[in-house]
Design a protein around this motif. Structure first.
Motif, PDB file in Angstrom:
ATOM      1  N   ALA A   1       0.734   6.787   7.762  1.00 34.23           N
ATOM      2  CA  ALA A   1      -0.253   5.927   8.419  1.00 34.23           C
ATOM      3  C   ALA A   1       0.072   4.455   8.182  1.00 34.23           C
ATOM      4  O   ALA A   1       0.040   3.636   9.118  1.00 34.23           O
ATOM      5  CB  ALA A   1      -1.655   6.251   7.895  1.00 34.23           C
ATOM      6  N   PHE A   2       0.403   4.085   6.944  1.00 38.06           N
ATOM      7  CA  PHE A   2       0.735   2.693   6.645  1.00 38.06           C
ATOM      8  C   PHE A   2       2.028   2.268   7.339  1.00 38.06           C
ATOM      9  O   PHE A   2       2.149   1.141   7.831  1.00 38.06           O
ATOM     10  CB  PHE A   2       0.857   2.489   5.135  1.00 38.06           C
ATOM     11  CG  PHE A   2      -0.456   2.607   4.394  1.00 38.06           C
ATOM     12  CD1 PHE A   2      -1.629   2.100   4.933  1.00 38.06           C
ATOM     13  CD2 PHE A   2      -0.518   3.238   3.163  1.00 38.06           C
ATOM     14  CE1 PHE A   2      -2.832   2.208   4.255  1.00 38.06           C
ATOM     15  CE2 PHE A   2      -1.715   3.347   2.473  1.00 38.06           C
ATOM     16  CZ  PHE A   2      -2.877   2.834   3.026  1.00 38.06           C
ATOM     17  N   GLN A   3       3.009   3.154   7.386  1.00 43.96           N
ATOM     18  CA  GLN A   3       4.272   2.830   8.044  1.00 43.96           C
ATOM     19  C   GLN A   3       4.083   2.661   9.550  1.00 43.96           C
ATOM     20  O   GLN A   3       4.712   1.791  10.170  1.00 43.96           O
ATOM     21  CB  GLN A   3       5.300   3.912   7.735  1.00 43.96           C
ATOM     22  CG  GLN A   3       5.774   3.889   6.288  1.00 43.96           C
ATOM     23  CD  GLN A   3       6.474   5.162   5.861  1.00 43.96           C
ATOM     24  OE1 GLN A   3       6.744   6.042   6.686  1.00 43.96           O
ATOM     25  NE2 GLN A   3       6.777   5.285   4.579  1.00 43.96           N
ATOM     26  N   ALA A   4       3.210   3.487  10.148  1.00 40.82           N
ATOM     27  CA  ALA A   4       2.931   3.343  11.574  1.00 40.82           C
ATOM     28  C   ALA A   4       2.270   1.999  11.858  1.00 40.82           C
ATOM     29  O   ALA A   4       2.592   1.321  12.851  1.00 40.82           O
ATOM     30  CB  ALA A   4       2.044   4.495  12.052  1.00 40.82           C
TER      31      ALA A   4
ATOM     32  N   GLY B   1      -0.083  12.302   0.063  1.00 38.60           N
ATOM     33  CA  GLY B   1       0.757  11.113  -0.033  1.00 38.60           C
ATOM     34  C   GLY B   1       1.516  10.846   1.251  1.00 38.60           C
ATOM     35  O   GLY B   1       1.623   9.701   1.700  1.00 38.60           O
ATOM     36  N   THR B   2       2.049  11.917   1.858  1.00 36.89           N
ATOM     37  CA  THR B   2       2.804  11.761   3.099  1.00 36.89           C
ATOM     38  C   THR B   2       1.904  11.266   4.224  1.00 36.89           C
ATOM     39  O   THR B   2       2.301  10.398   5.022  1.00 36.89           O
ATOM     40  CB  THR B   2       3.450  13.098   3.501  1.00 36.89           C
ATOM     41  OG1 THR B   2       4.360  13.496   2.472  1.00 36.89           O
ATOM     42  CG2 THR B   2       4.212  12.961   4.817  1.00 36.89           C
TER      43      THR B   2
ATOM     44  N   GLN C   1       0.825  -1.197   0.000  1.00 33.04           N
ATOM     45  CA  GLN C   1       0.000   0.000   0.000  1.00 33.04           C
ATOM     46  C   GLN C   1       0.867   1.257   0.000  1.00 33.04           C
ATOM     47  O   GLN C   1       0.548   2.243  -0.677  1.00 33.04           O
ATOM     48  CB  GLN C   1      -0.933  -0.006   1.212  1.00 33.04           C
ATOM     49  CG  GLN C   1      -2.061  -1.027   1.091  1.00 33.04           C
ATOM     50  CD  GLN C   1      -2.867  -1.155   2.377  1.00 33.04           C
ATOM     51  OE1 GLN C   1      -2.312  -1.133   3.467  1.00 33.04           O
ATOM     52  NE2 GLN C   1      -4.170  -1.285   2.237  1.00 33.04           N
ATOM     53  N   THR C   2       1.966   1.230   0.747  1.00 26.43           N
ATOM     54  CA  THR C   2       2.892   2.367   0.752  1.00 26.43           C
ATOM     55  C   THR C   2       3.483   2.573  -0.633  1.00 26.43           C
ATOM     56  O   THR C   2       3.611   3.713  -1.109  1.00 26.43           O
ATOM     57  CB  THR C   2       4.018   2.133   1.775  1.00 26.43           C
ATOM     58  OG1 THR C   2       3.443   1.953   3.075  1.00 26.43           O
ATOM     59  CG2 THR C   2       4.966   3.318   1.822  1.00 26.43           C
TER      60      THR C   2
END
Length: 407
Positions: A367-370, A361-362, A173-174
């Protein structure tokens, strides 16, 4: 707790042909990355190779900041070739009558063992941290009965596969967010109303290379920005290496000002960042070009264009004849063509659009990285709970076993 780990001898095979060598780079958190292995020609008895691998060997990275203690599991190579571990990867081979190999893999991934790893560090003459293998051989290992070890490993196989699948999904997803961001930025700079221009006409000065041969100092000095620092300039501002003031003065044209755009131009092309206020007066490496936009040209737009496929296409074309390492020349860079808004109001509109694309985008990527970090923490917490007896595997099965585990 007792030691049931050893680094046994290799089996009797002959004429094995090219051997894959597994390095620390191959031993990734997501599993063994076969694209990062190297081939070594070999024929004869592989017992002469210290690092020859058996299926079910566990691998642990034994040197390096950030990679030390990373654990992998070897089941065989995808093409059936013989494999070996290089000198920076330690092989852990369980005694089959005492220790299940999968259980040992999970134990080495647990929090207690990882803490033990960092209590067994030594620092060499070059400040290279590494695992003390003598102490590693004495590592205490929990030894529940073999059938219980297998139940624990079976449980973790199921639960960890679920978690790893979710982590892979978040990673994908990232990647999709980054692909969408790139596509939107490409479109933003390809307006029919824009006019062709050359990059040099948007800059106050010509692009410049940085310091050719740096000399580093401790204490007083000028902060020095290298290619990898462009990944997070504000975050790395306080930890940058320093060069002497006199050396920086020799390269006065690349002493940074807030709003300068820095671009990687050797090897990794197209990594860009804007100099934040806290890095005023720093200097840059030879592999980093300094671009100083004219006062009416927003640095954010220059930095955004440097990530587009239009820029990458021209950079690849300009360096296609390089036989060793891609190096983008400053004259070529200055003459790169781009489409630019035809008026101040159109420039403001494009800046507003680009900021919206970047912020959206950021936000999604963060959110996905967290979520990925939380899943990784839960993964280790579940492993630790299982191998240290906090989960009753005689009754636990599947997803229910992990419900009470917190990261």
């Amino acid at each position: 707790m007792t030691s049931a780990l050893h680094r046994g001898t290799a089996p009797d095979y002959v004429d094995v042909g090219p051997i894959r060598a597994i390095s620390q780079a191959s031993n990734q958190p997501s599993g063994l990355d076969w694209s990062r292995t190297r081939f070594h020609d070999f024929s004869g008895n592989p017992k002469s190779l210290k690092g020859y691998l058996w299926p079910n060997d566990v691998l642990i990275n034994s040197t390096g900041t950030g990679t030390l203690g990373r654990v992998g599991y070897f089941t065989g190579s995808p093409d059936g070739r013989s494999c070996m571990a290089d000198s920076h990867v330690t092989i852990v081979r369980a005694k089959a009558d005492e220790l299940d190999a999968r259980f040992s893999y999970y134990w080495l991934n647990s929090k207690p063992f990882q803490e033990y790893v960092y209590s067994a560090l030594v620092v060499g003459a070059t400040n290279q941290i590494e695992l003390n293998r003598d102490r590693f051989g004495d590592a205490p290992t929990p030894l529940p009965p073999l059938d219980e070890q297998r139940r624990i490993a079976n449980l973790l196989d199921t639960e960890i596969a679920r978690i790893d699948q979710l982590v892979s999904l978040r990673t994908r997803q990232t990647q999709l967010v980054e692909e969408e961001r790139a596509s939107l930025l490409n479109s933003a700079f390809e307006r029919e109303t824009h006019i062709p221009t050359r990059l040099k006409h948007l800059l106050a000065t010509r692009p410049r290379y940085g310091v050719l041969v740096p000399q580093f100092v401790d204490g007083d000095g000028v902060r020095f920005i290298r290619v990898n620092d462009l990944l997070d300039l504000p975050g790395r501002a306080d930890s940058l290496r320093k060069i002497p003031h006199a050396l920086s003065t020799q390269y006065a044209r690349t002493i940074t000002r807030p709003g300068d755009v820095l671009l990687s131009v050797v090897g990794t092309l197209g990594r860009a960042a804007i100099v934040p206020p806290e890095l005023e007066g720093a200097n840059v490496a030879r592999a980093v070009a300094s671009l100083r936009p004219m006062p009416v040209v927003p640095a954010e737009l220059i930095a955004a264009w440097l990530t587009t496929s239009d820029f990458i296409r021209q950079a690849v074309s300009a360096t296609s004849s390089d036989t060793a390492q891609a190096t983008l020349g400053m004259e070529d860079l200055a003459n790169f063509r781009l489409s630019w808004p035809s008026s101040p109001s159109a420039t403001r509109d494009l800046l507003h659009e680009v900021r919206g694309i970047q912020q959206h985008g950021t936000h999604l990527a963060c959110a996905f990285q967290a979520q990925s970090r939380l899943l990784t923490e839960r993964r280790q917490a579940l492993i630790t709970a299982a191998v240290t007896g906090q989960i009753d595997v005689s009754t636990a099965s599947g997803r229910n076993a992990a419900e009470g585990v917190s990261a």
